[in-house]
Design a protein around this motif. Structure first.
Motif, short mmCIF file in Angstrom:
data_model
loop_
_atom_site.label_atom_id
_atom_site.label_comp_id
_atom_site.label_asym_id
_atom_site.label_seq_id
_atom_site.Cartn_x
_atom_site.Cartn_y
_atom_site.Cartn_z
N ASP A 87 27.42 29.85 -32.87
CA ASP A 87 27.62 28.92 -33.99
C ASP A 87 29.05 28.38 -33.96
O ASP A 87 30.01 29.11 -34.20
CB ASP A 87 27.36 29.68 -35.31
N SER B 259 30.01 25.68 -35.76
CA SER B 259 30.18 24.75 -36.89
C SER B 259 31.51 24.92 -37.61
O SER B 259 32.00 23.99 -38.26
CB SER B 259 29.03 24.91 -37.89
N ASN C 169 25.52 23.39 -33.72
CA ASN C 169 26.29 22.48 -34.59
C ASN C 169 27.79 22.40 -34.35
O ASN C 169 28.57 22.60 -35.29
CB ASN C 169 26.07 22.87 -36.05
N GLN D 152 31.42 20.81 -34.29
CA GLN D 152 32.02 19.69 -35.02
C GLN D 152 32.17 18.51 -34.06
O GLN D 152 32.27 18.70 -32.84
CB GLN D 152 33.37 20.10 -35.61
N ARG E 295 20.75 21.91 -33.54
CA ARG E 295 21.27 21.55 -34.86
C ARG E 295 20.91 22.55 -35.95
O ARG E 295 21.50 22.51 -37.02
CB ARG E 295 20.78 20.16 -35.25
N ASP E 296 19.94 23.42 -35.69
CA ASP E 296 19.64 24.47 -36.68
C ASP E 296 18.99 25.66 -35.98
O ASP E 296 18.63 25.58 -34.80
CB ASP E 296 18.78 23.93 -37.82
#
Lengths: 133, 130
Positions: free
Chosen positions: A67, A69, A100, A102, A122-123
């Protein structure tokens, strides 16, 4: 000009109170899959912090969802760690996906040309589908 | 390297560096200095020096080191791997410098390498950079 002198540094002030450090959380998604949630800068210092624990997760022989993000910066040395981890997992029939990143971090990944090696999802549902495929 | 990052944090504030320029600057300086530390035999009493300042609308960073001459502009562009099996990580740092810096200069003087990197204040408007 403002000057920085490395290797032998003198006269530096106190560290910034809001200096971002790297944090790494390991969360089991399933018996076969783990999420590695990173927070902060994956610069040289951040890469040094996660290198050993990340490689330990790679050694656990599970799919890994990284992850990104909450990662605001990524240096090439960190991307190297991720690619080497993905190579190891692939040899064992497992996968590594990125969750995800940035926009600026994703831009760096594209500039280096590793988004085919380190696929972006994306998820978590999309990740589970890719891991199952 | 941690102290370089903290020094950059302070310079971003002091020099009023726009966000996208700051990102490009950090990317380039991290990669340049790591490359020097990895490949340059710096001995005690020698140093790597970084300077930073605006020249009009161009943010100019210079990196000086005492190592053997090396012009990163001459380094080959890494070829993207077509598979994980064939991937050999390397050469990405120099590639990123070339991608993110708007101007790159190199010279040697007095036994030191001097790398000069320029970043336009208007980088965000000039590129497809998020």
């Amino acid at each position: 000009m403002n000057a920085f002198t490395g290797i032998q540094l003198v006269g530096f002030g106190p560290f910034l109170e809001d200096a971002i450090t790297m944090d790494m959380q390991i969360i089991a998604i399933s018996q076969d899959t783990v999420k590695v949630a990173l927070t902060g800068r994956l610069d040289v210092e951040g890469s040094g912090i996660i290198d050993l624990p990340f490689n330990t997760v790679v050694g656990s022989n599970r799919n890994i969802l990284v992850d990104l993000s909450a990662v605001t910066f990524v240096a090439s040395i960190a991307i190297r760690t991720l690619v080497l981890g993905a190579k190891t997992l692939e040899r064992r029939g497992k996968k590594l996906l990125l969750l995800n990143p940035q926009p600026k971090v994703e831009y760096v990944l594209k500039m280096i040309g590793v988004t085919d090696l380190l696929p972006i999802v994306r998820d978590e549902n999309e990740a589970v589908a890719v891991f199952s495929s | 390297m941690g102290r370089l990052a903290e020094w950059l944090d302070r310079q971003e504030f002091r020099l009023g560096i726009p966000t996208n320029v700051a990102f490009a600057l950090r990317q380039c300086l991290e990669e340049a200095v790591v490359n020097l530390i990895d490949y340059t035999p710096v001995t005690e009493g020698e140093d790597i020096a970084v300077e930073l300042g605006w020249q009009g609308d161009l943010l100019v960073a210079t990196v000086e080191d005492p190592g053997p001459p090396f012009d990163l502009l001459s380094a080959p562009v890494p070829i993207p791997a077509i598979s994980l099996e064939l991937a050999v990580p390397g050469g990405w740092g120099i590639h990123l410098i070339r991608c993110f810096a708007d101007q790159i200069g190199y010279e040697t003087a007095g036994g030191r390498n001097r790398l000069t990197l320029g970043f336009s204040r208007f980088k965000a408007a000039a590129e497809d950079f998020p």
